[in-house]
Design a protein around this motif. Structure first.
Motif, PDB file in Angstrom:
ATOM      1  N   UNK A   1       0.841  -1.196   0.000  1.00 26.00           N
ATOM      2  CA  UNK A   1       0.000   0.000   0.000  1.00 26.00           C
ATOM      3  C   UNK A   1       0.874   1.243   0.000  1.00 26.00           C
ATOM      4  N   UNK A   2       0.419   2.257  -0.734  1.00 23.80           N
ATOM      5  CA  UNK A   2       1.137   3.523  -0.852  1.00 23.80           C
ATOM      6  C   UNK A   2       0.210   4.653  -0.459  1.00 23.80           C
ATOM      7  N   UNK A   3       0.611   5.463   0.504  1.00 26.01           N
ATOM      8  CA  UNK A   3      -0.152   6.655   0.877  1.00 26.01           C
ATOM      9  C   UNK A   3       0.570   7.865   0.307  1.00 26.01           C
ATOM     10  N   UNK A   4      -0.162   8.657  -0.477  1.00 26.22           N
ATOM     11  CA  UNK A   4       0.405   9.850  -1.099  1.00 26.22           C
ATOM     12  C   UNK A   4      -0.734  10.772  -1.500  1.00 26.22           C
ATOM     13  N   UNK A   5      -0.392  11.988  -1.853  1.00 25.61           N
ATOM     14  CA  UNK A   5      -1.374  12.945  -2.354  1.00 25.61           C
ATOM     15  C   UNK A   5      -1.510  12.687  -3.851  1.00 25.61           C
ATOM     16  N   UNK A   6      -2.556  11.957  -4.255  1.00 26.43           N
ATOM     17  CA  UNK A   6      -2.738  11.542  -5.643  1.00 26.43           C
ATOM     18  C   UNK A   6      -4.004  12.184  -6.185  1.00 26.43           C
ATOM     19  N   UNK A   7      -3.883  12.818  -7.335  1.00 25.73           N
ATOM     20  CA  UNK A   7      -5.024  13.416  -8.022  1.00 25.73           C
ATOM     21  C   UNK A   7      -5.552  12.391  -9.024  1.00 25.73           C
ATOM     22  N   UNK A   8      -6.769  11.920  -8.811  1.00 21.01           N
ATOM     23  CA  UNK A   8      -7.338  10.877  -9.671  1.00 21.01           C
ATOM     24  C   UNK A   8      -7.335  11.281 -11.143  1.00 21.01           C
ATOM     25  N   UNK A   9      -7.671  12.533 -11.427  1.00 21.29           N
ATOM     26  CA  UNK A   9      -7.759  12.994 -12.815  1.00 21.29           C
ATOM     27  C   UNK A   9      -6.401  13.116 -13.485  1.00 21.29           C
ATOM     28  N   UNK A  10      -5.355  13.156 -12.694  1.00 21.10           N
ATOM     29  CA  UNK A  10      -3.989  13.255 -13.226  1.00 21.10           C
ATOM     30  C   UNK A  10      -3.125  12.141 -12.632  1.00 21.10           C
ATOM     31  N   UNK A  11      -3.677  10.937 -12.592  1.00 20.50           N
ATOM     32  CA  UNK A  11      -2.996   9.796 -11.990  1.00 20.50           C
ATOM     33  C   UNK A  11      -1.625   9.555 -12.611  1.00 20.50           C
ATOM     34  N   UNK A  12      -1.508   9.786 -13.918  1.00 18.82           N
ATOM     35  CA  UNK A  12      -0.228   9.544 -14.593  1.00 18.82           C
ATOM     36  C   UNK A  12       0.891  10.415 -14.029  1.00 18.82           C
ATOM     37  N   UNK A  13       0.567  11.578 -13.460  1.00 20.78           N
ATOM     38  CA  UNK A  13       1.577  12.449 -12.862  1.00 20.78           C
ATOM     39  C   UNK A  13       2.195  11.803 -11.622  1.00 20.78           C
ATOM     40  N   UNK A  14       1.483  10.883 -11.000  1.00 15.34           N
ATOM     41  CA  UNK A  14       2.013  10.105  -9.880  1.00 15.34           C
ATOM     42  C   UNK A  14       2.589   8.780 -10.370  1.00 15.34           C
ATOM     43  N   UNK A  15       1.853   8.086 -11.221  1.00 16.64           N
ATOM     44  CA  UNK A  15       2.206   6.719 -11.612  1.00 16.64           C
ATOM     45  C   UNK A  15       3.458   6.627 -12.486  1.00 16.64           C
ATOM     46  N   UNK A  16       3.619   7.555 -13.415  1.00 16.34           N
ATOM     47  CA  UNK A  16       4.792   7.483 -14.294  1.00 16.34           C
ATOM     48  C   UNK A  16       6.100   7.687 -13.531  1.00 16.34           C
ATOM     49  N   UNK A  17       6.215   8.712 -12.657  1.00 13.87           N
ATOM     50  CA  UNK A  17       7.442   8.827 -11.858  1.00 13.87           C
ATOM     51  C   UNK A  17       7.651   7.634 -10.916  1.00 13.87           C
ATOM     52  N   UNK A  18       6.546   7.080 -10.396  1.00 13.69           N
ATOM     53  CA  UNK A  18       6.656   5.908  -9.540  1.00 13.69           C
ATOM     54  C   UNK A  18       7.241   4.732 -10.320  1.00 13.69           C
ATOM     55  N   UNK A  19       6.693   4.468 -11.492  1.00 14.62           N
ATOM     56  CA  UNK A  19       7.198   3.369 -12.322  1.00 14.62           C
ATOM     57  C   UNK A  19       8.672   3.576 -12.660  1.00 14.62           C
TER      58      UNK A  19
END
Length: 97
Positions: free
Chosen positions: A16-34
């Motif tokens: 599980x990951x807790x972070x400030x994630x914007x659903x409409x801009x999920x790629x802004x979180x997911x791409x740097x994570x990947x």
């Protein structure tokens, strides 16, 4: 990318990951994570309240999920033998806490 907390759950085969994630801009979180985890994005799926991406790490398939209503994000594997990959990735993510 800034994480607030991480939590391994062997029973659920998840991280599980807790972070400030914007659903409409999920790629802004997911791409740097990947990228931080050295994962390749294989597939991207999304619906009204959920994002689900298929990632690959050194031949291991991982699912990156984010549910809007619960504000819940997690990585999961399907096979118990792959849980050690999540354990390793958790050590990499500690530097982002």
């Amino acid at each position: 990318m800034k994480l607030q907390a991480i939590h391994l759950d062997k029973n659920a085969l998840s991280l599980s990951l807790s972070a400030d994630i914007d659903f409409d801009h999920f790629e802004a979180f997911a791409e740097p994570l990947a990228k931080a985890l050295d994962c390749r994005v294989r597939e991207r799926q999304w619906g009204a309240d959920r994002h689900q991406w298929l990632l690959e790490f050194e031949g291991c398939q991982l699912w990156l999920n984010f549910e809007f209503y619960g504000n819940i994000c997690w990585l999961s594997v399907e096979r118990e033998a792959d849980f050690e990959v999540l354990e390793y990735l958790a050590t990499l993510l500690k530097s982002y806490l």
